[in-house]
Design an enzyme around this catalytic site. Sequence first.
Site, short mmCIF file in Angstrom:
data_model
loop_
_atom_site.label_atom_id
_atom_site.label_comp_id
_atom_site.label_asym_id
_atom_site.label_seq_id
_atom_site.Cartn_x
_atom_site.Cartn_y
_atom_site.Cartn_z
CB THR A 91 -0.90 0.01 1.26
OG1 THR A 91 -1.65 -1.20 1.27
CG2 THR A 91 -1.84 1.19 1.28
CG HIS A 118 -0.51 0.48 -4.51
ND1 HIS A 118 -0.57 0.19 -5.85
CD2 HIS A 118 -0.61 -0.70 -3.87
CE1 HIS A 118 -0.71 -1.13 -6.01
NE2 HIS A 118 -0.73 -1.68 -4.82
#
Length: 342
Positions: free
Chosen positions: A40, A43
Site C-alpha cells: 500500500t 502505491h
Amino acid sequence: MRALVKSDPSPGLWMKDVPEPAVGRDEALVRVLRTGICGTDLHIAAWDDWAKAHVAVPLVVGHEFVGRIERCGDDVTGFEVGDLVSGEGHLVCGRCRNCMAGRRVLCARTESVGVTRDGAFADYIAIRASNLWRHPGTIGLDTAAIFDPFGNAVHTATAFPVLGEDVLVTGAGPIGLMAALVARHAGARHVVVTDVSDYRLELARRLGVTRAVDPRRESLADTMATLSMSEGFDVGFEMSGNADAMGQMLRHLSHGAKVAMLGLPSEPYAIDWAETVMNMTTIRGIYGRQMFETWYEMSVFIESGLDISPVITHRFKADEYAEALDVVASGRCGKVILDWSD
Ligand code: NAD
Ligand code: ZN
C-alpha cells in the site's frame, strides 16, 4: 518530529519536519520504534490510480508499526505509559450493523491509518487506544512491527482447519510466506508454495516449506506425485492476486476443498465456475484482521514458538527510506523494516 509524508499529489514520499500529532481524549501518543513497509505504501509513493482515488494530501503514510506509549488521553483506560504496542490500522465506526453485532472486521465505514488519516511512518503517532494491542516484553521489535501483515496471514491461515491437511499457498510474498509458516505451526501435513520469483521461492525453501514451486517450470501435478498426494490440496491460500495462480490453485484442489483468498486482483478475471460448483469448492474472501481475535492468535502463536522473523530480510534506518522503498519495489526481499528509534 520526522514524518514520511505524501505532501504533493505526485510520485514520491518526502521526509519532513512536522508538528507532533494532537492527542484526543480517547487516544494514546506512541513513540514509534520500528515500522514495516507494505505494498500500500508503494502505491501511495507511486501515486497510481488507486492512490489518487483513495488518498488526500498531505498525509503521513504507513500503518505497520510498533512503539511505546508516551502519553495517554484523559479517557484512556487499560494502557500505561511505557507499554509496547502495535495498532490495528482499521478504525471502525462502531455504529454500523456489523460493528453493532461485534463483527468489526466487516465495518461498512472504516478509516485506514496511513491511507485516509495520518499514519505511522513518523516519530510519533496518535491513535485511538482501543485500536492498540499490547505486546509482552519478550517479543522482538521487528516481529512486533509486522503484526499488521502477520495478522493478514493468520486471518487467512485460520479461516479453515489445516491440521493434517495438505495446503497450497499461491504467492510467496511476505504475507504468503507467513501464512505458510502458520499452516506449518498449526499442524498441516504438506505446505506447498508457488511463486514466479526465484528470490521468493528460495526464501520459501529457507523457511522450510515442503516444496517451493515455479509453476512455469514444474507442474503442480508432478509436485503432488512426488509427495504421494493423489486427490489434490485440501486447503488453499491465494496470496498473489494473480489470475493464473488462482486458476492453477483451482485445478489442483481435492473435491470439497476450501480456499481462503487474501490476494487482491487488480482487475476482474474469469475462473472455471462449473468445476468450482461440481467440486463443491468453498472460496472465502479474507480482509484485514478479526478485531481482536486474530491479534490474540498472533500473540499466542509467537508465544508457542512460531518464529516469523526469517521473513524479515532487510532493515534500514528511517532516514534511508528511499533505499528501503526501492528494495520493496524490486521484489527481491521479504519484509523490510524501518528503524525510527534514534
Ligand atoms: P506481494 O506482492 O509481495 O506478493 C505476491 C507474490 O505473488 C509475489 O511474490 C509474486 O511474485 C507472486 N506471484 C505473481 N504471479 C504469480 C503466479 N502466477 N503464481 C504464483 N505466485 C505469483 O504481496 P504481499 O504483501 O505478500 O500480499 C499478498 C497479497 O495480499 C497481495 O495481492 C496484496 O495486495 C494482498 N493483500 C490483501 C489484504 C486484504 O486485507 N485482503 C491485505 C494485505 C495485502
Ligand atoms: Zn462500523
